[in-house]
Motif scaffolding. Structure first.
Motif, PDB file in Angstrom:
ATOM      1  N   VAL A 138       4.842   3.099   8.578  1.00  0.00           N
ATOM      2  CA  VAL A 138       4.566   2.162   7.487  1.00  0.00           C
ATOM      3  C   VAL A 138       4.938   2.818   6.163  1.00  0.00           C
ATOM      4  CG1 VAL A 138       2.733   0.962   6.213  1.00  0.00           C
ATOM      5  CG2 VAL A 138       2.784   0.878   8.727  1.00  0.00           C
ATOM      6  N   ARG A 139       4.484   4.050   5.976  1.00  0.00           N
ATOM      7  CA  ARG A 139       4.776   4.759   4.727  1.00  0.00           C
ATOM      8  C   ARG A 139       6.272   5.016   4.564  1.00  0.00           C
ATOM      9  NH1 ARG A 139       0.210   4.580   2.802  1.00  0.00           N
ATOM     10  NH2 ARG A 139      -1.700   5.337   3.721  1.00  0.00           N
ATOM     11  N   ALA A 140       6.946   5.381   5.648  1.00  0.00           N
ATOM     12  CA  ALA A 140       8.398   5.605   5.582  1.00  0.00           C
ATOM     13  C   ALA A 140       9.113   4.319   5.183  1.00  0.00           C
ATOM     14  CB  ALA A 140       8.918   6.112   6.920  1.00  0.00           C
ATOM     15  N   LEU A 141       8.697   3.203   5.746  1.00  0.00           N
ATOM     16  CA  LEU A 141       9.317   1.916   5.403  1.00  0.00           C
ATOM     17  C   LEU A 141       9.031   1.543   3.951  1.00  0.00           C
ATOM     18  CD1 LEU A 141       8.573   0.152   8.763  1.00  0.00           C
ATOM     19  CD2 LEU A 141      10.872   0.485   7.786  1.00  0.00           C
ATOM     20  N   LEU A 142       7.778   1.705   3.522  1.00  0.00           N
ATOM     21  CA  LEU A 142       7.438   1.381   2.135  1.00  0.00           C
ATOM     22  C   LEU A 142       8.183   2.283   1.156  1.00  0.00           C
ATOM     23  CD1 LEU A 142       3.608   0.722   2.462  1.00  0.00           C
ATOM     24  CD2 LEU A 142       5.462  -0.963   2.270  1.00  0.00           C
ATOM     25  N   ASN A 143       8.342   3.544   1.508  1.00  0.00           N
ATOM     26  CA  ASN A 143       9.089   4.468   0.655  1.00  0.00           C
ATOM     27  C   ASN A 143      10.573   4.120   0.587  1.00  0.00           C
ATOM     28  OD1 ASN A 143       6.811   5.951   0.042  1.00  0.00           O
ATOM     29  ND2 ASN A 143       7.166   7.471   1.645  1.00  0.00           N
ATOM     30  N   ASN A 144      11.017   3.305   1.525  1.00  0.00           N
ATOM     31  CA  ASN A 144      12.421   2.885   1.571  1.00  0.00           C
ATOM     32  C   ASN A 144      12.576   1.396   1.266  1.00  0.00           C
ATOM     33  OD1 ASN A 144      14.214   5.201   2.420  1.00  0.00           O
ATOM     34  ND2 ASN A 144      12.532   5.391   3.879  1.00  0.00           N
ATOM     35  N   TRP A 145      11.654   0.867   0.471  1.00  0.00           N
ATOM     36  CA  TRP A 145      11.747  -0.479  -0.112  1.00  0.00           C
ATOM     37  C   TRP A 145      11.536  -1.621   0.868  1.00  0.00           C
ATOM     38  CZ3 TRP A 145      11.100   0.213  -4.997  1.00  0.00           C
ATOM     39  CH2 TRP A 145      11.611   1.361  -5.588  1.00  0.00           C
ATOM     40  N   ALA A 146      10.798  -1.388   1.933  1.00  0.00           N
ATOM     41  CA  ALA A 146      10.432  -2.515   2.793  1.00  0.00           C
ATOM     42  C   ALA A 146       9.497  -3.429   2.006  1.00  0.00           C
ATOM     43  CB  ALA A 146       9.740  -2.025   4.056  1.00  0.00           C
ATOM     44  N   LYS A 147       9.719  -4.727   2.122  1.00  0.00           N
ATOM     45  CA  LYS A 147       8.882  -5.697   1.414  1.00  0.00           C
ATOM     46  C   LYS A 147       7.523  -5.814   2.084  1.00  0.00           C
ATOM     47  CE  LYS A 147      12.691  -8.495  -0.245  1.00  0.00           C
ATOM     48  NZ  LYS A 147      13.362  -9.807  -0.149  1.00  0.00           N
ATOM     49  N   VAL A 148       6.480  -5.833   1.266  1.00  0.00           N
ATOM     50  CA  VAL A 148       5.116  -5.951   1.775  1.00  0.00           C
ATOM     51  C   VAL A 148       4.703  -7.412   1.882  1.00  0.00           C
ATOM     52  CG1 VAL A 148       2.701  -5.349   1.340  1.00  0.00           C
ATOM     53  CG2 VAL A 148       4.499  -3.724   0.807  1.00  0.00           C
ATOM     54  N   ASP A 149       5.216  -8.229   1.038  1.00  0.00           N
ATOM     55  CA  ASP A 149       4.778  -9.634   0.980  1.00  0.00           C
ATOM     56  C   ASP A 149       5.625 -10.511   1.901  1.00  0.00           C
ATOM     57  OD1 ASP A 149       7.062  -9.309  -0.543  1.00  0.00           O
ATOM     58  OD2 ASP A 149       6.451 -10.750  -2.068  1.00  0.00           O
ATOM     59  N   VAL A 150       5.714 -10.129   3.174  1.00  0.00           N
ATOM     60  CA  VAL A 150       6.476 -10.917   4.127  1.00  0.00           C
ATOM     61  C   VAL A 150       5.559 -11.412   5.229  1.00  0.00           C
ATOM     62  CG1 VAL A 150       8.688  -9.785   3.733  1.00  0.00           C
ATOM     63  CG2 VAL A 150       7.141  -8.852   5.430  1.00  0.00           C
ATOM     64  N   SER A 151       5.914 -12.555   5.746  1.00  0.00           N
ATOM     65  CA  SER A 151       5.221 -13.078   6.922  1.00  0.00           C
ATOM     66  C   SER A 151       6.308 -13.438   7.921  1.00  0.00           C
ATOM     67  CB  SER A 151       4.384 -14.308   6.554  1.00  0.00           C
ATOM     68  OG  SER A 151       5.224 -15.418   6.310  1.00  0.00           O
ATOM     69  N   ASP A 152       5.922 -13.925   9.083  1.00  0.00           N
ATOM     70  CA  ASP A 152       6.940 -14.334  10.038  1.00  0.00           C
ATOM     71  C   ASP A 152       7.346 -15.793   9.826  1.00  0.00           C
ATOM     72  OD1 ASP A 152       4.677 -15.515  11.006  1.00  0.00           O
ATOM     73  OD2 ASP A 152       5.012 -14.934  13.072  1.00  0.00           O
ATOM     74  N   THR A 153       7.053 -16.346   8.662  1.00  0.00           N
ATOM     75  CA  THR A 153       7.517 -17.667   8.279  1.00  0.00           C
ATOM     76  C   THR A 153       8.818 -17.480   7.530  1.00  0.00           C
ATOM     77  OG1 THR A 153       5.249 -18.406   8.032  1.00  0.00           O
ATOM     78  CG2 THR A 153       6.952 -19.772   7.032  1.00  0.00           C
TER      79      THR A 153
END
Length: 173
Positions: A138-153
């Protein structure tokens, strides 16, 4: 004395040898296969396959992370697509997140992979890392600009494969 024989390898033999070398995380054998004509852009095809790509196979390989990383770097340097997907539209990054390997997440994203790619169920690697409890991923993804405000919609408002329920990512800690 030298041999005047020329050995010709069929594409099927090279594909099989490359697959074996990749899943054993044996970069020397991977190089040998590629030098002899194996394509790094293969996918596992056949009646019972899921379309696993070479990068996905390397991530699932037995062995140490550093050996997997060496194979991944080599495959990518030879043209393997970092965002190529299997038959359920999972990318190599989805595999890293689901299996809990933050070091490979960094490597693949730094090689150009999209941290917000969605699979057939509209799940991102971040969804998978959270669902599996892989905090370092999770931290690696967040550190690489993964969006947090996503859903499967998806953007059109239709639901992914969740049977109508929207799953929103919540970051642990």
């Amino acid at each position: 004395m030298g041999s005047d024989r020329m050995v010709v390898y069929s594409p099927a033999v090279l594909r099989s040898a490359l697959f074996n070398a990749v899943v054993e995380a044996n970069v020397e054998d991977v190089r040998l296969c590629v030098d002899r004509g194996a394509s790094v852009c293969w996918r596992d095809e056949g009646e019972d396959s899921c379309g696993l790509t070479a990068l996905q196979a390397a991530i699932c390989a037995e062995g140490k992370t550093r050996d997997k990383a060496e194979v991944l770097r080599y495959l990518i340097s030879q043209g393997a697509g970092v965002d190529d997907v299997d038959y359920v539209e999972s990318s190599a990054l989805h595999f890293c997140a689901a299996l809990g390997n933050p070091e490979l997440i960094d490597l693949i994203i730094k090689s150009g992979a999209c941290p917000n790619a969605r699979d057939a169920e509209e799940l991102t690697p971040l969804h998978l890392a959270v669902n599996q409890g892989h905090e370092r991923c999770v931290r690696a993804l967040l550190n690489n600009w993964a969006k947090v405000d996503v859903s499967d919609t998806d953007a059109s408002g239709s639901q992914g494969g969740s049977g109508g329920a929207t799953r929103v990512v919540s970051v642990p800690g």
